[in-house]
Design an enzyme around this catalytic site. Structure first.
Site, PDB file in Angstrom:
ATOM      1  N   ASN A 196      48.546  11.978 -12.450  1.00 55.28           N
ATOM      2  CA  ASN A 196      48.295  13.005 -11.426  1.00 55.28           C
ATOM      3  C   ASN A 196      49.171  14.230 -11.660  1.00 55.28           C
ATOM      4  O   ASN A 196      48.719  15.363 -11.476  1.00 55.28           O
ATOM      5  CB  ASN A 196      48.518  12.440 -10.019  1.00 55.28           C
ATOM      6  CG  ASN A 196      47.301  11.695  -9.526  1.00 55.28           C
ATOM      7  OD1 ASN A 196      46.273  12.297  -9.220  1.00 55.28           O
ATOM      8  ND2 ASN A 196      47.397  10.372  -9.486  1.00 55.28           N
ATOM      9  N   MET A 214      57.352   5.947  -6.080  1.00 59.59           N
ATOM     10  CA  MET A 214      57.350   4.614  -5.483  1.00 59.59           C
ATOM     11  C   MET A 214      58.595   4.330  -4.638  1.00 59.59           C
ATOM     12  O   MET A 214      59.123   3.218  -4.652  1.00 59.59           O
ATOM     13  CB  MET A 214      57.207   3.552  -6.590  1.00 59.59           C
ATOM     14  CG  MET A 214      55.952   3.707  -7.428  1.00 59.59           C
ATOM     15  SD  MET A 214      54.441   3.692  -6.438  1.00 59.59           S
ATOM     16  CE  MET A 214      54.343   1.941  -6.065  1.00 59.59           C
ATOM     17  N   ASN A 227      51.014  13.907  -0.402  1.00 54.61           N
ATOM     18  CA  ASN A 227      50.932  12.688  -1.214  1.00 54.61           C
ATOM     19  C   ASN A 227      49.483  12.434  -1.592  1.00 54.61           C
ATOM     20  O   ASN A 227      48.562  12.876  -0.906  1.00 54.61           O
ATOM     21  CB  ASN A 227      51.454  11.500  -0.390  1.00 54.61           C
ATOM     22  CG  ASN A 227      51.403  10.190  -1.150  1.00 54.61           C
ATOM     23  OD1 ASN A 227      51.768  10.118  -2.324  1.00 54.61           O
ATOM     24  ND2 ASN A 227      50.945   9.136  -0.492  1.00 54.61           N
ATOM     25  N   HIS A 229      46.980   9.177  -2.226  1.00 57.85           N
ATOM     26  CA  HIS A 229      46.915   7.731  -2.002  1.00 57.85           C
ATOM     27  C   HIS A 229      45.560   7.219  -2.482  1.00 57.85           C
ATOM     28  O   HIS A 229      44.520   7.814  -2.169  1.00 57.85           O
ATOM     29  CB  HIS A 229      47.096   7.425  -0.511  1.00 57.85           C
ATOM     30  CG  HIS A 229      47.081   5.963  -0.219  1.00 57.85           C
ATOM     31  ND1 HIS A 229      48.150   5.131  -0.503  1.00 57.85           N
ATOM     32  CD2 HIS A 229      46.117   5.168   0.294  1.00 57.85           C
ATOM     33  CE1 HIS A 229      47.845   3.885  -0.159  1.00 57.85           C
ATOM     34  NE2 HIS A 229      46.610   3.880   0.321  1.00 57.85           N
ATOM     35  N   ASP A 273      55.230   7.935   9.324  1.00 58.29           N
ATOM     36  CA  ASP A 273      54.500   6.676   9.138  1.00 58.29           C
ATOM     37  C   ASP A 273      53.924   6.598   7.735  1.00 58.29           C
ATOM     38  O   ASP A 273      53.397   7.585   7.210  1.00 58.29           O
ATOM     39  CB  ASP A 273      53.355   6.580  10.151  1.00 58.29           C
ATOM     40  CG  ASP A 273      53.884   6.557  11.570  1.00 58.29           C
ATOM     41  OD1 ASP A 273      54.971   5.990  11.779  1.00 58.29           O
ATOM     42  OD2 ASP A 273      53.213   7.129  12.451  1.00 58.29           O
ATOM     43  N   ASP A 276      51.620   6.286   4.664  1.00 56.45           N
ATOM     44  CA  ASP A 276      50.221   6.549   4.356  1.00 56.45           C
ATOM     45  C   ASP A 276      49.422   7.003   5.580  1.00 56.45           C
ATOM     46  O   ASP A 276      48.273   6.624   5.783  1.00 56.45           O
ATOM     47  CB  ASP A 276      49.562   5.307   3.719  1.00 56.45           C
ATOM     48  CG  ASP A 276      50.228   4.952   2.399  1.00 56.45           C
ATOM     49  OD1 ASP A 276      50.737   5.870   1.728  1.00 56.45           O
ATOM     50  OD2 ASP A 276      50.264   3.760   2.048  1.00 56.45           O
ATOM     51  N   ALA A 296      38.746  10.628  -9.693  1.00 61.67           N
ATOM     52  CA  ALA A 296      38.570  11.428  -8.473  1.00 61.67           C
ATOM     53  C   ALA A 296      39.913  12.002  -8.013  1.00 61.67           C
ATOM     54  O   ALA A 296      39.989  13.143  -7.553  1.00 61.67           O
ATOM     55  CB  ALA A 296      37.949  10.568  -7.373  1.00 61.67           C
ATOM     56  N   GLU A 297      40.983  11.215  -8.171  1.00 56.21           N
ATOM     57  CA  GLU A 297      42.320  11.712  -7.798  1.00 56.21           C
ATOM     58  C   GLU A 297      42.642  12.986  -8.569  1.00 56.21           C
ATOM     59  O   GLU A 297      43.173  13.946  -8.023  1.00 56.21           O
ATOM     60  CB  GLU A 297      43.383  10.654  -8.112  1.00 56.21           C
ATOM     61  CG  GLU A 297      43.298   9.412  -7.261  1.00 56.21           C
ATOM     62  CD  GLU A 297      44.428   8.433  -7.543  1.00 56.21           C
ATOM     63  OE1 GLU A 297      45.568   8.859  -7.784  1.00 56.21           O
ATOM     64  OE2 GLU A 297      44.162   7.212  -7.543  1.00 56.21           O
TER      65      GLU A 297
HETATM   66  C1  GRF Z   1      47.937   6.881  -8.317  1.00 56.97           C
HETATM   67  O1  GRF Z   1      46.889   5.972  -8.177  1.00 56.97           O
HETATM   68  C2  GRF Z   1      48.322   7.461  -6.990  1.00 56.97           C
HETATM   69  O2  GRF Z   1      47.255   7.602  -6.120  1.00 56.97           O
HETATM   70  C3  GRF Z   1      49.285   6.432  -6.468  1.00 56.97           C
HETATM   71  O3  GRF Z   1      50.006   6.000  -7.578  1.00 56.97           O
HETATM   72  C4  GRF Z   1      49.227   6.211  -8.761  1.00 56.97           C
HETATM   73  C5  GRF Z   1      50.029   7.069  -9.656  1.00 56.97           C
HETATM   74  O4  GRF Z   1      49.432   7.245 -10.912  1.00 56.97           O
HETATM   75  N1  GRF Z   1      50.081   6.977  -5.401  1.00 56.97           N
HETATM   76  P1  GRF Z   1      49.962   8.368 -11.893  1.00 56.97           P
HETATM   77  O5  GRF Z   1      51.439   8.095 -12.105  1.00 56.97           O
HETATM   78  O6  GRF Z   1      49.724   9.696 -11.247  1.00 56.97           O
HETATM   79  O7  GRF Z   1      49.180   8.198 -13.156  1.00 56.97           O
END
Ligand code: GRF
Length: 216
Positions: free
Chosen positions: A16, A92, A109, A111, A145, A147, A175-176
């Site tokens: 991402n 994380m 963020n 998700h 809170d 997510d 899609a992300e």
């Molecule tokens: C993604 O699926 C994101 O939605 C989630 O953690 C993953 C991170 O993947 N929060 P990357 O490190 O961006 O490849």
């Protein structure tokens, strides 16, 4: 207009982050990444930032006595970088209420589910276990809170009958990579406002065709 100064927080792969770096590299994109911060020294995403010539910092959470101390150090780096906006991209670590408060409305963020369904970890396993036929991803503002927080944009993908966690994750990830840069563009263009927990995108268009799955 000055570009939005963005810091991206990562813990791992950074795909991402890559999508955001690529978008910011396009001419006329209204945001620039000024800092990539990782809590893990070995995060592969750090190399993506270095390749793009973006400054990186590592804050190993293990060397901090408390979550508060870690978040304070992070806050200091973000302020030194004069970040306007913080994007969590596979970061994380749970954030302290103080940090979230300090960056309220400037912290987003991504998700991997259609929130408010399937919060937390293993969202693709949760979706498969629930038997949903449509799954997806969400970009949202971060609040105290987990997510939760006002939703900026969501994308839906079909769940195929033979999907496993990996195949579904791959479809969602594509899609992300589309919606995270989109949300950043809107924020950079100053088109986002929030009222009563709902986000409005000025000049945004609601999609009119529903995604139906399975198809007849
Ligand atoms: C993604 O699926 C994101 O939605 C989630 O953690 C993953 C991170 O993947 N929060 P990357 O490190 O961006 O490849």
């Amino acid at each position: 207009m000055a570009r939005l100064r963005v810091a991206v927080l990562i813990s791992g792969r950074g795909s991402n982050l890559q999508a955001l770096l690529d978008a910011c590299g396009e001419g006329g994109f209204p945001a620039e990444i000024v800092l990539v911060l990782s809590n893990r020294p070995d995060a592969a995403g750090l190399d993506r930032a270095r390749r793009a010539g973006v400054p990186t910092r590592i804050l190993d959470h293990k060397v901090f006595a408390s979550r508060e101390a870690f978040d304070e150090a992070m806050d200091g780096l973000l302020r030194t970088a004069s970040a306007d906006l913080v994007c969590l991209a596979g970061f994380m670590r749970l954030l302290t209420p103080g940090f979230v408060q300090a960056w309220q409305d400037r912290l987003i963020n991504i998700h991997p589910s259609l929130l408010p369904s399937f919060k937390g970890l293993h969202t693709h396993r949760q979706a498969l276990d629930a038997g949903v036929t449509i799954h997806g991803c969400t970009v949202h503002f971060v609040t105290a809170d987990l997510d939760a927080g006002p939703i900026l944009v969501q994308a839906a993908v079909p769940v195929h009958p033979d999907d496993d966690e990996d195949s579904l994750a791959a479809r969602v990830l594509e899609a992300e990579h589309r919606i995270y840069p989109l949300a950043l563009r809107w924020l950079g263009e100053g088109r986002i406002s929030t009222e009563n927990n709902r986000v409005r995108v000025s000049n945004g268009t609601a999609a009119i065709y529903p995604l139906i799955n399975p198809a007849a």
